[in-house]
Motif scaffolding. Structure first.
Motif, PDB file in Angstrom:
ATOM      1  N   TRP A  68       0.924  -1.403  -0.022  1.00 21.32           N
ATOM      2  CA  TRP A  68       0.207   0.036  -0.155  1.00 21.32           C
ATOM      3  C   TRP A  68       0.975   1.376   0.027  1.00 21.32           C
ATOM      4  N   MET A 119      -3.470  -2.912  -1.372  1.00 18.62           N
ATOM      5  CA  MET A 119      -4.654  -2.652  -0.743  1.00 18.62           C
ATOM      6  C   MET A 119      -5.775  -2.154  -1.581  1.00 18.62           C
ATOM      7  N   ASP A 126     -10.688   0.674   0.148  1.00 17.15           N
ATOM      8  CA  ASP A 126     -11.506   0.812   1.366  1.00 17.15           C
ATOM      9  C   ASP A 126     -10.087   0.543   2.230  1.00 17.15           C
ATOM     10  N   GLY A 127      -9.016   0.512   2.182  1.00 17.14           N
ATOM     11  CA  GLY A 127      -7.794   0.381   2.958  1.00 17.14           C
ATOM     12  C   GLY A 127      -7.841  -1.102   3.605  1.00 17.14           C
ATOM     13  N   GLU A 128      -8.268  -1.997   2.754  1.00 16.90           N
ATOM     14  CA  GLU A 128      -8.108  -3.519   3.251  1.00 16.90           C
ATOM     15  C   GLU A 128      -6.836  -4.102   2.665  1.00 16.90           C
ATOM     16  N   ILE A 129      -5.925  -4.738   3.348  1.00 17.06           N
ATOM     17  CA  ILE A 129      -4.804  -5.351   2.892  1.00 17.06           C
ATOM     18  C   ILE A 129      -4.929  -6.510   2.039  1.00 17.06           C
TER      19      ILE A 129
END
Lengths: 417, 417
Positions: free
Chosen positions: A98, A139, A142-145
């Motif tokens: 990210w 990423m 939505d900022g999910e890995i």
């Protein structure tokens, strides 16, 4: 001065010494004036160890949490490699996926890269750093890995190379490059200097599995020049690009084989419209990948046809076929394992008639019967019994003029026999 | 229904079994209808193992890269704990520090939390999840990963509790709570039901070191109700809050001691204005923390004064004092190690005269001489020789009415003697 992406797999950074060797190689490029972006996989067995730990707590862990867990492996690698570069007096900065601006679809465990914003990478390059990027991860919006699934670090490297318009993307591995066939089977396999994307895709199942097909597709689509080379030697490696020069008199570039093949045959099927669609629709619904499909001629209103699946899917495929007997009447379903698919691959064969005929001739002279055949513009594949495969591969390798004068020695000098 | 923050240290999640026990505890809270945010440290020796790996590659790794490396430890913990919760049928979602909205200053290795934006935490809670947050870490405004330094996970828990206005912040550890003194020294030490923030700060150096002073300060400042309790039992634990109820007749809450004490004495100093400022200015510049400072009366224009530092700083402090002899003339500098600072702590002592006198009396009756004294509103500290310390602590514990009827057994039944 070039802009170079280098990718190192897990075994290339598996120990302290190997990590230091990789750091030295990066430092050498920096000293030569190049700008370097490095993609690294998790060290050695890290990923497997993390998977083992997770299985002890949950045999079916949520994919989102698995991504949270596994991405730490690459983060450890990039931090340590950056430290190793600092230790020999060069600037380096590590980035997670990210941080490197790698965005993916909102899918866990096998996301595709949707976009790369390389601002931070260029900023760090401009400040004189080698930029070390964690492979295999990104990423979502939505900022999910997320992780990219199999071959992920290769794909990261190629996608970064495309995004930053790198001059070349070097894939470092534990072999010297791409070979005409698996050197463990054919001692006089030759290392290829160049190969086209399409040929590389067809050869992707070669023993060494040096490059993931998805990364090759991405490279082809974005016209990224790939070089496959060894992290242990200074040898030149193999360049993968759009138009690869074929050596004089050579039509076939390499021999691939796949030992994970099972054949299912459906005999005495009523020859009605829509029969094939029903069968392969049902198989697709069952999540079964079908490779070669062959239909024989129709005799008395009945047809026979055969297809190949991976060995693991053989039982399930048979069950699927049995389950649709009511709507697709047939006499009998049979299956066979212990098969190998042998393929000759080469962009030159389109304009050279008789290439396939020579293949059949070589195989039949060895007393091996061909069970199925499939062809494309740059490939001919034959399914044969597993027991004859080594002789067939060696025979084809010689017949198509691929043997080197010298033997290739795999596994170091102690293997020299 | 409460909003609860739970914090588990590395030893509480150090094995698969312990991780499962923690998951069960979280599930119990969820079943009781509570909303739960959990902060976890790295498992067992993970952090030390990562540091060892880094030292092999670089004895002085850049702090930025060290933060990249060490934050993986907590990320592994949160992912695994989330999986363990799913395994017993409850919803959970893990967050890194940056995903949890924890912003810090742009300092590596010991950043302070500057801001928390708990939107994602509330979103995940509203969706029915236990929210598992990686302790000890955050992100700068520039997207750099940082760590909070020592006691970091305690601080993460308290800061999150403040940000989401939790009803309570439970700190789980391997002891039952806060004790009146170290149970390894005094078998009949009592577990305290309640203690004030200020008392807790003074007791922070107690043997078990259950709570980091920085976290206590943060809790006091934000009025976060803390509970220290065991992750291995269901016992009540100790509540840390602004106004703690003191038991009938008890003035002193606990006895703290610090074995890491050295005394430096400067004898025959010219009594001129600015002398103390010069000495302690020089020590501060040298990065030396000074604890107790005592100046004796002035005799014939000459003064003696003494101060304590940690043992590690004793040599360096002596060198600093010798280096300023030109500007601060004195007769002699001496130093002494093998000292212990013993402190009685209790908010009640302000309104109870004679508390300090009783302390001096107990110590002198044991034939131990007091070398230095320091007092605050809730504390009296005496520096004594190390050899007498166990008797002194036991004597004070009894004299201030802290002994329990039953002995405390530390380390299991085999210690019962």
């Amino acid at each position: 001065m070039s802009l170079i992406v280098m990718k190192f797999g897990g075994s290339s950074v598996g120990t302290t010494e190997r990590m230091q060797r990789v750091a030295k190689r990066i430092a050498d490029y920096k000293e030569a004036g190049h700008r370097v972006v490095v993609v690294v996989s998790a060290m050695g067995d890290t990923t497997d160890d993390l998977i083992d730990q997770s299985k002890q707590l949950n045999p079916n862990p949520p994919a989102r949490e698995m991504d949270m867990l596994l991405t730490t492996g690459e983060q450890i690698s990039v931090a340590l490699l950056s430290m190793a570069i600092h230790a020999i007096g060069h600037r380096a900065v590590s980035f997670t996926g990210w941080q490197a601006g790698i965005r993916t679809e909102a899918v866990h465990g096998k996301a595709r890269i949707s976009d790369i914003t390389p601002d931070r990478i260029f900023g760090a390059l401009d400040a004189g750093n080698a930029v070390i990027v964690a492979g295999f991860q990104g990423m979502t919006d939505d900022g999910e890995i997320t992780t990219l699934g199999r071959g992920g670090s290769d794909t990261t490297a190629v996608a970064l190379a495309a995004a930053i318009k790198a001059d070349v993307c070097e894939i470092y591995t534990d072999v010297d490059g791409v070979y005409s066939t698996d050197p463990r089977v054919v001692k006089c396999a030759r290392k290829l200097d160049e190969i086209s994307y399409d040929e590389m895709l067809e050869l992707a199942n070669l023993g060494a599995a040096v490059l993931h097909p998805r990364a090759v597709e991405y490279a082809k689509h974005n016209n990224v020049r790939l070089v496959v080379r060894s992290s242990f030697t200074q040898n030149e490696g193999t360049t993968v690009k759009e138009e690869a020069v074929m050596e004089q008199g050579v039509v076939v570039r390499g021999i691939a084989f796949d030992k994970n093949v099972a054949r299912i045959s459906i005999l005495g099927v009523e020859d009605e419209p829509g029969v094939l669609a029903k069968v392969f629709g049902a198989l697709a619904e069952g999540g079964i990948d079908v490779d070669i499909i062959v239909q024989s001629g129709v005799l008395g209103g009945k047809a026979d046809f055969s297809f190949t699946v991976s060995k693991d899917d053989q039982e399930k495929a048979t069950q699927v076929v049995e389950s649709i007997r009511a709507s697709v009447p047939y006499r009998e379903v049979t299956s066979e394992v212990d098969l190998v698919k042998v393929s000759i691959v080469g962009a030159g064969m389109v304009s050279n008639p008789g290439v396939a005929a020579k293949m059949f001739d070589v195989i039949s002279k060895l007393g091996v019967s061909i069970k199925m055949v499939s062809t494309s513009e740059i490939k001919v594949s034959c399914v044969i019994a597993a027991e004859g495969v080594q002789d067939v591969i060696r025979g084809l390798h010689t017949a198509y003029g691929l043997d080197t004068a010298e033997q290739v020695f795999v596994g170091g000098p102690q293997d020299r026999r």
